[in-house]
Design a protein around this motif. Structure first.
Motif, PDB file in Angstrom:
ATOM      1  N   ILE A 349       0.839  -1.210   0.000  1.00  0.00           N
ATOM      2  CA  ILE A 349       0.000   0.000   0.000  1.00  0.00           C
ATOM      3  C   ILE A 349       0.868   1.252   0.000  1.00  0.00           C
ATOM      4  CG2 ILE A 349      -0.277   0.299   2.496  1.00  0.00           C
ATOM      5  CD1 ILE A 349      -3.013   0.590  -0.223  1.00  0.00           C
ATOM      6  N   LEU A 350       2.050   1.189   0.611  1.00  0.00           N
ATOM      7  CA  LEU A 350       2.983   2.314   0.540  1.00  0.00           C
ATOM      8  C   LEU A 350       3.475   2.509  -0.891  1.00  0.00           C
ATOM      9  CD1 LEU A 350       5.094   1.897   3.799  1.00  0.00           C
ATOM     10  CD2 LEU A 350       3.758   3.910   3.143  1.00  0.00           C
ATOM     11  N   THR A 351       3.798   1.412  -1.549  1.00  0.00           N
ATOM     12  CA  THR A 351       4.205   1.486  -2.953  1.00  0.00           C
ATOM     13  C   THR A 351       3.116   2.130  -3.788  1.00  0.00           C
ATOM     14  OG1 THR A 351       5.548  -0.523  -2.731  1.00  0.00           O
ATOM     15  CG2 THR A 351       4.919   0.134  -4.965  1.00  0.00           C
ATOM     16  N   PHE A 352       1.896   1.681  -3.591  1.00  0.00           N
ATOM     17  CA  PHE A 352       0.749   2.211  -4.345  1.00  0.00           C
ATOM     18  C   PHE A 352       0.549   3.701  -4.071  1.00  0.00           C
ATOM     19  CE2 PHE A 352      -3.789   3.262  -4.419  1.00  0.00           C
ATOM     20  CZ  PHE A 352      -4.094   2.973  -5.745  1.00  0.00           C
ATOM     21  N   ALA A 353       0.572   4.098  -2.794  1.00  0.00           N
ATOM     22  CA  ALA A 353       0.286   5.483  -2.431  1.00  0.00           C
ATOM     23  C   ALA A 353       1.336   6.443  -2.983  1.00  0.00           C
ATOM     24  CB  ALA A 353       0.196   5.613  -0.909  1.00  0.00           C
ATOM     25  N   ALA A 355       3.536   5.891  -5.483  1.00  0.00           N
ATOM     26  CA  ALA A 355       3.554   5.865  -6.944  1.00  0.00           C
ATOM     27  C   ALA A 355       2.350   6.585  -7.532  1.00  0.00           C
ATOM     28  CB  ALA A 355       3.606   4.426  -7.444  1.00  0.00           C
ATOM     29  N   ALA A 356       1.213   6.507  -6.870  1.00  0.00           N
ATOM     30  CA  ALA A 356      -0.004   7.172  -7.371  1.00  0.00           C
ATOM     31  C   ALA A 356      -0.004   8.663  -7.071  1.00  0.00           C
ATOM     32  CB  ALA A 356      -1.243   6.521  -6.761  1.00  0.00           C
ATOM     33  N   SER A 357       0.867   9.108  -6.173  1.00  0.00           N
ATOM     34  CA  SER A 357       0.868  10.515  -5.767  1.00  0.00           C
ATOM     35  C   SER A 357       1.341  11.447  -6.869  1.00  0.00           C
ATOM     36  CB  SER A 357       1.761  10.700  -4.539  1.00  0.00           C
ATOM     37  OG  SER A 357       3.142  10.540  -4.886  1.00  0.00           O
ATOM     38  N   GLY A 358       2.161  10.924  -7.783  1.00  0.00           N
ATOM     39  CA  GLY A 358       2.698  11.759  -8.846  1.00  0.00           C
ATOM     40  C   GLY A 358       3.894  12.586  -8.442  1.00  0.00           C
ATOM     41  N   VAL A 359       4.464  12.338  -7.273  1.00  0.00           N
ATOM     42  CA  VAL A 359       5.606  13.125  -6.802  1.00  0.00           C
ATOM     43  C   VAL A 359       6.827  12.907  -7.699  1.00  0.00           C
ATOM     44  CG1 VAL A 359       6.390  11.304  -5.214  1.00  0.00           C
ATOM     45  CG2 VAL A 359       7.018  13.687  -4.771  1.00  0.00           C
ATOM     46  N   THR A 360       7.582  13.968  -7.935  1.00  0.00           N
ATOM     47  CA  THR A 360       8.818  13.884  -8.708  1.00  0.00           C
ATOM     48  C   THR A 360       9.955  14.448  -7.865  1.00  0.00           C
ATOM     49  OG1 THR A 360       7.677  14.122 -10.818  1.00  0.00           O
ATOM     50  CG2 THR A 360      10.024  14.631 -10.796  1.00  0.00           C
ATOM     51  N   LEU A 361      10.982  13.648  -7.651  1.00  0.00           N
ATOM     52  CA  LEU A 361      12.153  14.061  -6.885  1.00  0.00           C
ATOM     53  C   LEU A 361      13.403  13.792  -7.706  1.00  0.00           C
ATOM     54  CD1 LEU A 361      11.182  12.525  -3.402  1.00  0.00           C
ATOM     55  CD2 LEU A 361      10.972  14.929  -4.091  1.00  0.00           C
ATOM     56  N   LEU A 362      14.297  14.761  -7.758  1.00  0.00           N
ATOM     57  CA  LEU A 362      15.551  14.626  -8.505  1.00  0.00           C
ATOM     58  C   LEU A 362      15.279  14.283  -9.975  1.00  0.00           C
ATOM     59  CD1 LEU A 362      17.635  12.627  -5.852  1.00  0.00           C
ATOM     60  CD2 LEU A 362      17.576  15.107  -6.222  1.00  0.00           C
ATOM     61  N   SER A 363      14.178  14.818 -10.504  1.00  0.00           N
ATOM     62  CA  SER A 363      13.767  14.605 -11.896  1.00  0.00           C
ATOM     63  C   SER A 363      13.377  13.159 -12.192  1.00  0.00           C
ATOM     64  CB  SER A 363      14.888  15.036 -12.866  1.00  0.00           C
ATOM     65  OG  SER A 363      15.170  16.410 -12.730  1.00  0.00           O
ATOM     66  N   ILE A 364      13.143  12.357 -11.153  1.00  0.00           N
ATOM     67  CA  ILE A 364      12.726  10.962 -11.307  1.00  0.00           C
ATOM     68  C   ILE A 364      11.290  10.839 -10.827  1.00  0.00           C
ATOM     69  CG2 ILE A 364      13.179   8.559 -10.678  1.00  0.00           C
ATOM     70  CD1 ILE A 364      16.079   9.320 -10.244  1.00  0.00           C
ATOM     71  N   GLY A 365      10.471  10.157 -11.617  1.00  0.00           N
ATOM     72  CA  GLY A 365       9.042  10.105 -11.359  1.00  0.00           C
ATOM     73  C   GLY A 365       8.619   9.234 -10.195  1.00  0.00           C
ATOM     74  N   ALA A 366       7.336   9.337  -9.869  1.00  0.00           N
ATOM     75  CA  ALA A 366       6.758   8.665  -8.711  1.00  0.00           C
ATOM     76  C   ALA A 366       6.859   7.140  -8.732  1.00  0.00           C
ATOM     77  CB  ALA A 366       5.295   9.089  -8.564  1.00  0.00           C
ATOM     78  N   PRO A 367       6.734   6.451  -9.893  1.00  0.00           N
ATOM     79  CA  PRO A 367       6.829   4.985  -9.853  1.00  0.00           C
ATOM     80  C   PRO A 367       8.135   4.482  -9.228  1.00  0.00           C
ATOM     81  CG  PRO A 367       5.936   5.687 -11.948  1.00  0.00           C
ATOM     82  CD  PRO A 367       6.361   6.939 -11.238  1.00  0.00           C
ATOM     83  N   PHE A 368       9.231   5.146  -9.546  1.00  0.00           N
ATOM     84  CA  PHE A 368      10.516   4.729  -8.976  1.00  0.00           C
ATOM     85  C   PHE A 368      10.515   4.912  -7.459  1.00  0.00           C
ATOM     86  CE2 PHE A 368      14.779   5.945  -7.507  1.00  0.00           C
ATOM     87  CZ  PHE A 368      15.489   4.806  -7.836  1.00  0.00           C
TER      88      PHE A 368
END
Length: 388
Positions: A349-353, A355-368
């Motif tokens: 559920i942490l992975t899902f939350a 990844a679904a948030s759409g956050v981008t850090l260090l130019s790398i997207g939420a799925p990572f």
């Protein structure tokens, strides 16, 4: 042979390509413009991407008899929009080749597969569900934009889901096209059937560009595309070895990079459309949908102007609705797999939350980052349980 021409295979393949082009086609144009590409070079980019995706998808699918769809790197294209302005085209091509070389290296050495073999299936399924969630929600967000079009599509979907489940997507899609035609929404269709001429650009290799563009392009393609792409395969029970798939997509980029094929990777969203129960009840007989997608991708490359004009003529609400409805069963199946195991539920559920948030850090997207957080939680709980 007759089964190959099943409406469910043809429509699913077409919808997968439609969603790919309609959802990210504009970003490709922006990336090419950012690189200072001429109209002929922009057409060459579309040729390289279409032919590369079509041929590589067909070859891998026929070899493994599994629905393996290769796509361009959408986050990679978005990265290029901001990274390429001011760079010579030859340096940009050099960065494309460097990124594809790193992808090929990860495949040939087996590094990617070794990493993914450590990831539990529940986390991979949670990741896939998160990546697809936005499309499922957008199907109903589209109701606000065009209630009559999307509302009728939803009614057709619910009825055919019960009465003709094998043809639920093609019939829903056709109903949407019919309503759009009656509304007069299918306007501006341009069908210029002129063969696209590929344009070769000799690459040059600037160290700063390789580091500043090539490496980020490699990272976002691996983290934001190949990880959920492999998760889509594994969640649906397909066990094609990861290393050859990554190596093949990287090699495709090496071959077509000088023509504008900036990055190729495993598809996740569009591939999932070709893996659902609506395509065929038997998972082993779903792969023809990808073969049809490969045909449409190749046509979109060879006749880039005509096919692209056709794809972008469909109303946005129609595209959002058919994409979301086509993915609902995959989202449900992924969530079921993600939450099935009690000991892995918190990590999933942490992975899902995340990844679904759409956050981008260090130019790398939420799925990572979703996978990073989920794996950290999974390993921490295992360590704690072992210590206890």
């Amino acid at each position: 042979m007759l089964r190959f021409f099943s409406p469910s295979f043809i429509s699913t393949g077409f919808v997968a390509v439609l969603v790919g082009y309609a959802g990210a086609g504009a970003i490709i144009f922006q990336a090419a413009n950012a690189a200072g590409a001429s109209p002929a070079q922009i057409s060459s980019w579309l040729w390289a991407l279409g032919v590369g995706m079509g041929v590589s998808s067909a070859c891998l699918t026929l070899w493994y008899r599994q629905p393996i769809l290769i796509a361009w790197s959408t986050p990679g294209a978005a990265l290029l929009v901001t990274s390429l302005p001011g760079l010579p085209m030859s340096d940009a091509i050099g960065a494309f080749l460097f990124s594809s070389f790193l992808l090929t290296l990860c495949g040939v050495t087996g590094w990617f597969e070794k990493i993914m073999n450590v990831v539990p299936q529940s986390l991979a399924a949670a990741l896939l569900a998160a990546v697809l969630l936005r499309f499922g929600l957008d199907a109903f967000v589209a109701l606000e934009a065009d209630f009559s079009l999307v509302g009728l599509m939803l009614v057709v979907y619910l009825l055919t889901k019960q009465l003709l489940p094998r043809y639920v997507i093609p019939l829903t899609f056709l109903s949407g096209i019919a309503v759009a035609a009656l509304q007069g929404s299918l306007v501006g269709i341009s069908l210029d059937f002129t063969f696209t001429t590929p344009v070769f650009v000799m690459p040059s290799f600037d160290l700063a560009t390789l580091i500043g563009v090539g490496i980020p392009l490699f990272v976002v393609t691996m983290a934001s595309q190949n990880v959920p792409g492999l998760a889509a395969l594994r969640t649906h029970g397909y066990q094609a070895p990861a290393s050859p798939l990554i190596a093949w997509s990287g090699a495709t980029g090496l071959a077509l990079g000088p023509f504008g094929g900036f990055a190729f990777n495993l598809a996740a969203i569009t591939a999932a459309m070709c893996m659902g129960k609506e395509v065929h009840p038997d998972p082993e007989k779903r792969y023809p949908a990808v073969l049809w997608a490969s045909i449409f991708y190749t046509l979109a490359g060879v006749f880039g102007a005509a096919l692209t004009g056709l794809f972008i003529a469909f109303p946005a609400a129609l595209i959002m609705a058919i994409a979301g409805l086509a993915l609902l069963s995959t989202i449900a199946n992924s969530l079921e797999v993600a939450l099935r195991t009690d000991s892995e539920r918190d990590a999933a559920i942490l992975t899902f939350a995340v990844a679904a948030s759409g956050v981008t850090l260090l130019s790398i997207g939420a799925p990572f980052w979703g996978l990073v957080v989920g794996m950290a939680a999974y390993l921490f709980k295992r360590r704690f349980s072992t210590s206890g």
